[in-house]
Design a protein around this motif. Structure first.
Motif, PDB file in Angstrom:
ATOM      1  N   VAL A  85      35.634  50.507 -28.663  1.00 40.53           N
ATOM      2  CA  VAL A  85      36.441  51.907 -28.459  1.00 40.53           C
ATOM      3  C   VAL A  85      35.729  52.816 -28.661  1.00 40.53           C
ATOM      4  CG1 VAL A  85      38.337  53.070 -29.751  1.00 40.53           C
ATOM      5  CG2 VAL A  85      37.792  50.313 -30.676  1.00 40.53           C
ATOM      6  N   GLN A  86      35.837  53.399 -27.355  1.00 40.55           N
ATOM      7  CA  GLN A  86      35.464  54.789 -26.863  1.00 40.55           C
ATOM      8  C   GLN A  86      36.614  55.958 -26.867  1.00 40.55           C
ATOM      9  OE1 GLN A  86      33.324  55.427 -23.251  1.00 40.55           O
ATOM     10  NE2 GLN A  86      31.747  56.927 -24.669  1.00 40.55           N
ATOM     11  N   ASN A  87      36.189  57.283 -27.508  1.00 36.91           N
ATOM     12  CA  ASN A  87      37.265  58.373 -27.752  1.00 36.91           C
ATOM     13  C   ASN A  87      37.685  59.573 -26.936  1.00 36.91           C
ATOM     14  OD1 ASN A  87      35.236  60.403 -28.957  1.00 36.91           O
ATOM     15  ND2 ASN A  87      35.624  60.091 -31.025  1.00 36.91           N
ATOM     16  N   ASN A  88      38.077  60.609 -27.083  1.00 42.11           N
ATOM     17  CA  ASN A  88      38.090  61.031 -26.543  1.00 42.11           C
ATOM     18  C   ASN A  88      37.062  62.586 -26.191  1.00 42.11           C
ATOM     19  OD1 ASN A  88      40.695  60.467 -26.040  1.00 42.11           O
ATOM     20  ND2 ASN A  88      41.807  62.465 -26.820  1.00 42.11           N
ATOM     21  N   GLN A  89      36.297  62.756 -27.370  1.00 41.23           N
ATOM     22  CA  GLN A  89      34.671  63.044 -27.018  1.00 41.23           C
ATOM     23  C   GLN A  89      33.469  62.654 -26.656  1.00 41.23           C
ATOM     24  OE1 GLN A  89      36.732  62.766 -30.165  1.00 41.23           O
ATOM     25  NE2 GLN A  89      37.551  64.878 -29.988  1.00 41.23           N
ATOM     26  N   ASP A  90      34.032  61.154 -25.562  1.00 46.13           N
ATOM     27  CA  ASP A  90      32.251  60.132 -25.067  1.00 46.13           C
ATOM     28  C   ASP A  90      32.115  59.730 -26.444  1.00 46.13           C
ATOM     29  OD1 ASP A  90      33.462  59.896 -22.925  1.00 46.13           O
ATOM     30  OD2 ASP A  90      32.379  62.187 -22.478  1.00 46.13           O
ATOM     31  N   GLU A  91      32.406  59.570 -27.805  1.00 47.65           N
ATOM     32  CA  GLU A  91      32.065  58.851 -28.979  1.00 47.65           C
ATOM     33  C   GLU A  91      32.371  57.079 -28.860  1.00 47.65           C
ATOM     34  OE1 GLU A  91      31.911  61.966 -33.167  1.00 47.65           O
ATOM     35  OE2 GLU A  91      33.555  60.937 -32.373  1.00 47.65           O
ATOM     36  N   SER A  92      31.287  56.891 -28.594  1.00 49.21           N
ATOM     37  CA  SER A  92      31.728  55.263 -28.828  1.00 49.21           C
ATOM     38  C   SER A  92      31.740  54.439 -30.339  1.00 49.21           C
ATOM     39  CB  SER A  92      30.421  54.626 -27.824  1.00 49.21           C
ATOM     40  OG  SER A  92      30.412  55.147 -26.389  1.00 49.21           O
ATOM     41  N   PHE A  93      32.551  53.538 -30.730  1.00 51.59           N
ATOM     42  CA  PHE A  93      32.565  52.574 -31.881  1.00 51.59           C
ATOM     43  C   PHE A  93      33.164  51.157 -31.875  1.00 51.59           C
ATOM     44  CE2 PHE A  93      34.746  57.370 -32.574  1.00 51.59           C
ATOM     45  CZ  PHE A  93      33.916  57.920 -33.320  1.00 51.59           C
ATOM     46  N   LEU A  94      32.294  51.314 -32.812  1.00 49.28           N
ATOM     47  CA  LEU A  94      32.991  49.375 -33.279  1.00 49.28           C
ATOM     48  C   LEU A  94      33.632  48.701 -34.532  1.00 49.28           C
ATOM     49  CD1 LEU A  94      29.155  47.199 -32.973  1.00 49.28           C
ATOM     50  CD2 LEU A  94      30.941  47.753 -30.968  1.00 49.28           C
ATOM     51  N   GLU A  95      34.908  48.444 -34.305  1.00 49.43           N
ATOM     52  CA  GLU A  95      35.788  48.413 -35.257  1.00 49.43           C
ATOM     53  C   GLU A  95      35.563  47.199 -35.535  1.00 49.43           C
ATOM     54  OE1 GLU A  95      39.069  49.334 -33.468  1.00 49.43           O
ATOM     55  OE2 GLU A  95      39.200  51.384 -33.872  1.00 49.43           O
ATOM     56  N   ILE A  96      35.326  46.451 -37.002  1.00 47.13           N
ATOM     57  CA  ILE A  96      35.324  45.033 -37.244  1.00 47.13           C
ATOM     58  C   ILE A  96      36.401  44.674 -38.450  1.00 47.13           C
ATOM     59  CG2 ILE A  96      33.409  43.777 -38.471  1.00 47.13           C
ATOM     60  CD1 ILE A  96      31.180  45.996 -38.004  1.00 47.13           C
ATOM     61  N   ALA A  97      36.975  44.168 -38.250  1.00 46.77           N
ATOM     62  CA  ALA A  97      37.563  43.074 -38.788  1.00 46.77           C
ATOM     63  C   ALA A  97      37.430  41.146 -39.446  1.00 46.77           C
ATOM     64  CB  ALA A  97      38.751  43.023 -38.665  1.00 46.77           C
ATOM     65  N   ALA A  98      37.345  40.982 -40.128  1.00 41.50           N
ATOM     66  CA  ALA A  98      37.268  39.911 -41.012  1.00 41.50           C
ATOM     67  C   ALA A  98      37.424  39.356 -42.343  1.00 41.50           C
ATOM     68  CB  ALA A  98      35.621  40.456 -41.068  1.00 41.50           C
ATOM     69  N   SER A  99      37.695  38.269 -42.426  1.00 43.44           N
ATOM     70  CA  SER A  99      38.293  37.611 -43.349  1.00 43.44           C
ATOM     71  C   SER A  99      38.275  36.382 -43.610  1.00 43.44           C
ATOM     72  CB  SER A  99      40.358  37.474 -43.294  1.00 43.44           C
ATOM     73  OG  SER A  99      40.465  36.482 -42.221  1.00 43.44           O
ATOM     74  N   CYS A 100      38.549  35.771 -44.767  1.00 42.10           N
ATOM     75  CA  CYS A 100      37.849  34.565 -45.532  1.00 42.10           C
ATOM     76  C   CYS A 100      38.086  34.456 -47.328  1.00 42.10           C
ATOM     77  CB  CYS A 100      36.621  34.751 -45.221  1.00 42.10           C
ATOM     78  SG  CYS A 100      34.890  35.999 -46.234  1.00 42.10           S
ATOM     79  N   THR A 101      38.143  32.995 -47.477  1.00 38.45           N
ATOM     80  CA  THR A 101      38.719  33.290 -48.870  1.00 38.45           C
ATOM     81  C   THR A 101      36.883  33.091 -49.337  1.00 38.45           C
ATOM     82  OG1 THR A 101      40.547  32.902 -48.571  1.00 38.45           O
ATOM     83  CG2 THR A 101      39.503  31.595 -50.647  1.00 38.45           C
ATOM     84  N   LEU A 102      36.185  33.445 -50.547  1.00 37.67           N
ATOM     85  CA  LEU A 102      35.300  32.990 -51.179  1.00 37.67           C
ATOM     86  C   LEU A 102      35.116  32.193 -51.826  1.00 37.67           C
ATOM     87  CD1 LEU A 102      33.069  36.520 -50.158  1.00 37.67           C
ATOM     88  CD2 LEU A 102      33.249  33.935 -48.740  1.00 37.67           C
ATOM     89  N   VAL A 103      34.203  31.267 -52.775  1.00 35.02           N
ATOM     90  CA  VAL A 103      33.966  30.592 -53.830  1.00 35.02           C
ATOM     91  C   VAL A 103      33.033  31.673 -54.963  1.00 35.02           C
ATOM     92  CG1 VAL A 103      34.134  29.092 -55.574  1.00 35.02           C
ATOM     93  CG2 VAL A 103      34.953  28.922 -53.313  1.00 35.02           C
ATOM     94  N   LEU A 104      33.892  32.766 -55.026  1.00 38.10           N
ATOM     95  CA  LEU A 104      32.722  33.597 -56.269  1.00 38.10           C
ATOM     96  C   LEU A 104      33.038  32.954 -57.773  1.00 38.10           C
ATOM     97  CD1 LEU A 104      34.033  36.857 -55.068  1.00 38.10           C
ATOM     98  CD2 LEU A 104      32.338  35.317 -54.386  1.00 38.10           C
ATOM     99  N   ARG A 105      31.836  32.797 -58.922  1.00 40.72           N
ATOM    100  CA  ARG A 105      32.307  32.719 -59.886  1.00 40.72           C
ATOM    101  C   ARG A 105      32.716  34.086 -60.979  1.00 40.72           C
ATOM    102  NH1 ARG A 105      30.029  29.047 -62.532  1.00 40.72           N
ATOM    103  NH2 ARG A 105      28.024  28.809 -60.390  1.00 40.72           N
ATOM    104  N   CYS A 106      33.905  33.774 -61.681  1.00 44.00           N
ATOM    105  CA  CYS A 106      34.580  34.863 -62.782  1.00 44.00           C
ATOM    106  C   CYS A 106      33.704  34.989 -63.365  1.00 44.00           C
ATOM    107  CB  CYS A 106      35.906  34.142 -62.915  1.00 44.00           C
ATOM    108  SG  CYS A 106      36.834  34.726 -64.489  1.00 44.00           S
ATOM    109  N   GLU A 107      33.516  36.286 -63.724  1.00 41.96           N
ATOM    110  CA  GLU A 107      32.593  37.202 -64.791  1.00 41.96           C
ATOM    111  C   GLU A 107      32.781  36.585 -65.938  1.00 41.96           C
ATOM    112  OE1 GLU A 107      29.845  38.575 -64.134  1.00 41.96           O
ATOM    113  OE2 GLU A 107      29.717  37.946 -62.116  1.00 41.96           O
ATOM    114  N   ARG A 108      34.476  36.063 -66.137  1.00 40.96           N
ATOM    115  CA  ARG A 108      35.008  36.459 -68.005  1.00 40.96           C
ATOM    116  C   ARG A 108      34.466  35.044 -68.433  1.00 40.96           C
ATOM    117  NH1 ARG A 108      40.164  38.030 -67.427  1.00 40.96           N
ATOM    118  NH2 ARG A 108      39.464  40.337 -67.644  1.00 40.96           N
ATOM    119  N   CYS A 109      34.966  34.041 -67.371  1.00 36.92           N
ATOM    120  CA  CYS A 109      35.683  32.743 -68.089  1.00 36.92           C
ATOM    121  C   CYS A 109      33.966  32.000 -67.607  1.00 36.92           C
ATOM    122  CB  CYS A 109      36.293  31.471 -67.493  1.00 36.92           C
ATOM    123  SG  CYS A 109      37.183  31.505 -65.705  1.00 36.92           S
TER     124      CYS A 109
END
Length: 162
Positions: free
Chosen positions: A44-68
């Protein structure tokens, strides 16, 4: 790899799917590096000629519950915006935190997957827990009596002696 400034100026988009096991730091933090990360990187480039990268990600991770301490599935949906700072231009003052984006140095050979991995790592919980679960029992399965239970017993007998 992308030429980050050209990618942003031309409004390009790169979408993909990468196995969790393909992300070294991420796969070292999960119980099982299974499943895939779906991601999109948009320039993306805005009106001030600044350039950006927009990142989107999705997943399902297998994590360890800190309680059990059992494995649990944790859905992750993250997005972030990176300001591309051209070579030779000073990086924005780090004392001035901007919540809308993080600055990175523009590069003609910028690797995309480490940026996606960083966004996921930032979106992971510090101490993941099931909504409802019990703490594990000590070895042998016996529940130890609280040392404070003795004090509670003293308090009830003292009240009856009066």
């Amino acid at each position: 790899m992308i030429d980050s400034l050209v990618f942003a100026r031309e409004g390009r988009q790169k979408a993909g799917r990468e196995p969790v096991s393909g992300f070294e730091r991420l796969s070292s933090l999960v119980c099982a590096p299974s499943g895939d990360v779906d991601f999109t990187v948009t320039g993306v480039q805005n009106n001030q000629d600044e350039s950006f990268l927009e990142i989107a990600a999705s997943c399902t991770l297998v994590l360890r519950c800190e309680r059990c301490l059992e494995a649990m599935s944790w859905p992750v949906e993250v997005s972030g915006r990176l300001l591309l700072v051209p070579q030779g231009k000073p990086m924005p003052d780090e004392d001035l935190e901007v919540d809308e984006y993080d600055p990175i140095r523009a590069d003609s050979a910028l690797e995309v997957l480490p940026l996606v991995e960083e966004e996921i790592l930032l979106g992971m919980p510090f101490a993941p827990r099931h909504e409802h679960c019990e703490a594990p029992l000590p070895l042998g399965g016996a529940v130890k009596k609280s040392p404070f239970a003795v004090l509670e017993g003293l308090n009830t007998t003292r009240g009856t002696e009066k």
